[in-house]
Design an enzyme around this catalytic site. Structure first.
Site, mmCIF file in Angstrom:
data_model
loop_
_atom_site.group_PDB
_atom_site.id
_atom_site.type_symbol
_atom_site.label_atom_id
_atom_site.label_comp_id
_atom_site.label_asym_id
_atom_site.label_seq_id
_atom_site.Cartn_x
_atom_site.Cartn_y
_atom_site.Cartn_z
ATOM 1 N N GLY A 170 1.213 -1.352 -0.508
ATOM 2 C CA GLY A 170 -0.651 0.113 0.162
ATOM 3 C C GLY A 170 0.370 1.349 0.063
ATOM 4 N N HIS B 247 4.590 2.628 -8.108
ATOM 5 C CA HIS B 247 3.374 1.832 -8.301
ATOM 6 C C HIS B 247 2.466 1.615 -9.287
ATOM 7 C CE1 HIS B 247 3.821 1.734 -3.615
ATOM 8 N NE2 HIS B 247 4.500 0.333 -3.965
ATOM 9 N N GLN C 271 15.439 -6.933 -3.322
ATOM 10 C CA GLN C 271 14.377 -7.793 -2.884
ATOM 11 C C GLN C 271 14.160 -8.644 -4.546
ATOM 12 O OE1 GLN C 271 10.040 -6.616 -1.278
ATOM 13 N NE2 GLN C 271 10.466 -6.179 -3.455
HETATM 14 O O1 PAF Z 1 7.904 -4.257 -2.527
HETATM 15 C C1 PAF Z 1 6.915 -4.431 -1.473
HETATM 16 O O2 PAF Z 1 6.190 -3.808 -1.516
HETATM 17 C C2 PAF Z 1 7.034 -5.489 -0.707
HETATM 18 O O3 PAF Z 1 8.422 -6.321 0.141
HETATM 19 C C3 PAF Z 1 6.427 -6.642 -1.042
HETATM 20 C C4 PAF Z 1 7.564 -7.088 -2.378
HETATM 21 C C5 PAF Z 1 4.535 -6.485 -1.377
HETATM 22 C C6 PAF Z 1 6.489 -7.839 0.315
HETATM 23 O O4 PAF Z 1 5.581 -7.646 1.414
#
Ligand code: PAF
Length: 288
Positions: free
Chosen positions: A35, A41, A157
């Site tokens: 969020g 995003h 990540q």
């Molecule tokens: O990148 C993010 O916002 C978070 O690390 C994810 C991939 C939604 C996992 O909680």
């Protein structure tokens, strides 16, 4: 746009979306989020909309990726505004589980991607990527996407999840989308809203340091040590900014490189006030 917090309802709705109507089965694109959505995003949602027949997103502030001293409780929660953006970008389904749904009492199973999870941000945030890998693996099982969209800004990540997908033979392709920046260069992040008016201009030092090092590499500098020195020198210009790491690494293994191969990753993490920010640049090949 349909919004569910239950796992069975989400799975059933996605099954319907995937199989009903003409030209089924339809491809499913997935954008997992915590969020506090911003234009970064939005770029992921647009990439998913462009590539896939069905677009699903999730909003879940995942407690297992925050250490006890981190910002879980004050992480921005802006569900109404988030849903407006998701709807405007043509998302078909949103999964918004609670922590109890994702981690029922007694849950004791973790996904641990050894090696990469302990490097760079993983070294500074022990356990963080175990939480990320576990929740993303669970979300992939629930949503069963064909494609999942992540931002290059979270380069560590990306490396962890690429390895998880490969090691566990998960039937999903990760699509990595470019970093979205403010006009002045600041990489978009949900945490930018923690910056005070005084800190906001100081935060530009991260992208300035990366750009200067990338320019050096483009002019033919092959030695990682020179790029690291250039970044550190620029970061020092902002004495209130506390550097966590600067690194020149292989983007897949996150191990340091000495000379610059094609696609090396320049990465920086630093505290601006109490806010920890990250940024990076993927270098182009230098042949000179
Ligand atoms: O990148 C993010 O916002 C978070 O690390 C994810 C991939 C939604 C996992 O909680």
């Amino acid at each position: 746009m349909r919004i569910f917090s239950s796992i069975p309802e989400t799975s059933a709705a996605l099954r319907d979306l995937r199989t009903s109507g003409q030209a089924a089965p339809h491809s499913v694109g997935f954008v997992p989020t915590m969020g506090a959505l911003h234009a970064g995003h939005r770029s992921l949602l647009q990439a998913a909309r462009q590539r896939c027949d069905v677009v699903a997103a999730s909003i879940f502030v995942n407690p297992t990726q925050f250490a006890p001293n981190e910002d879980f409780s004050r992480y921005p929660r802006t569900l109404e505004a988030d849903c407006r953006m998701l709807e405007a970008e043509g998302v078909d389904l949103v999964f918004t589980p609670t922590a109890e749904i994702m981690y029922p009492p007694g849950a004791a199973t973790w996904v641990e991607v050894e090696g990469v999870s302990e490097r760079l941000d993983g070294a500074s945030r022990p356990g963080h990527f175990r939480g990320v890998a576990t929740v993303v693996a669970k979300l992939f099982h629930i949503v069963q996407p064909d494609f999942a969209f992540f931002g290059q800004k979270d380069a560590v990540q990306v490396a962890v999840l690429q390895k998880m997908v490969r090691d566990l033979d998960l039937p999903v392709e990760l699509v990595v989308c470019p970093i979205v920046r403010e006009p002045d260069g600041l990489a978009l992040s949900s945490r930018n809203r923690y910056l005070s008016a005084q800190e906001r201009p100081q935060a530009l030092i991260l992208s300035r340091a990366l750009q200067a090092a990338a320019a050096l590499a483009e002019r033919g500098e092959h030695h990682a040590v020179a790029l690291l020195a250039a970044m550190r020198e620029i970061l020092q210009e902002e004495p209130t900014v506390r550097v966590d790491y600067v690194a020149v690494v292989d983007p897949a293994t996150l191990l340091p490189v000495e000379t610059i191969p094609a696609g090396a990753l320049l990465a920086v993490a630093a505290y601006v006030g109490s806010t920890r920010l990250i940024d990076n640049v993927l270098l182009k090949r230098t042949d000179g």
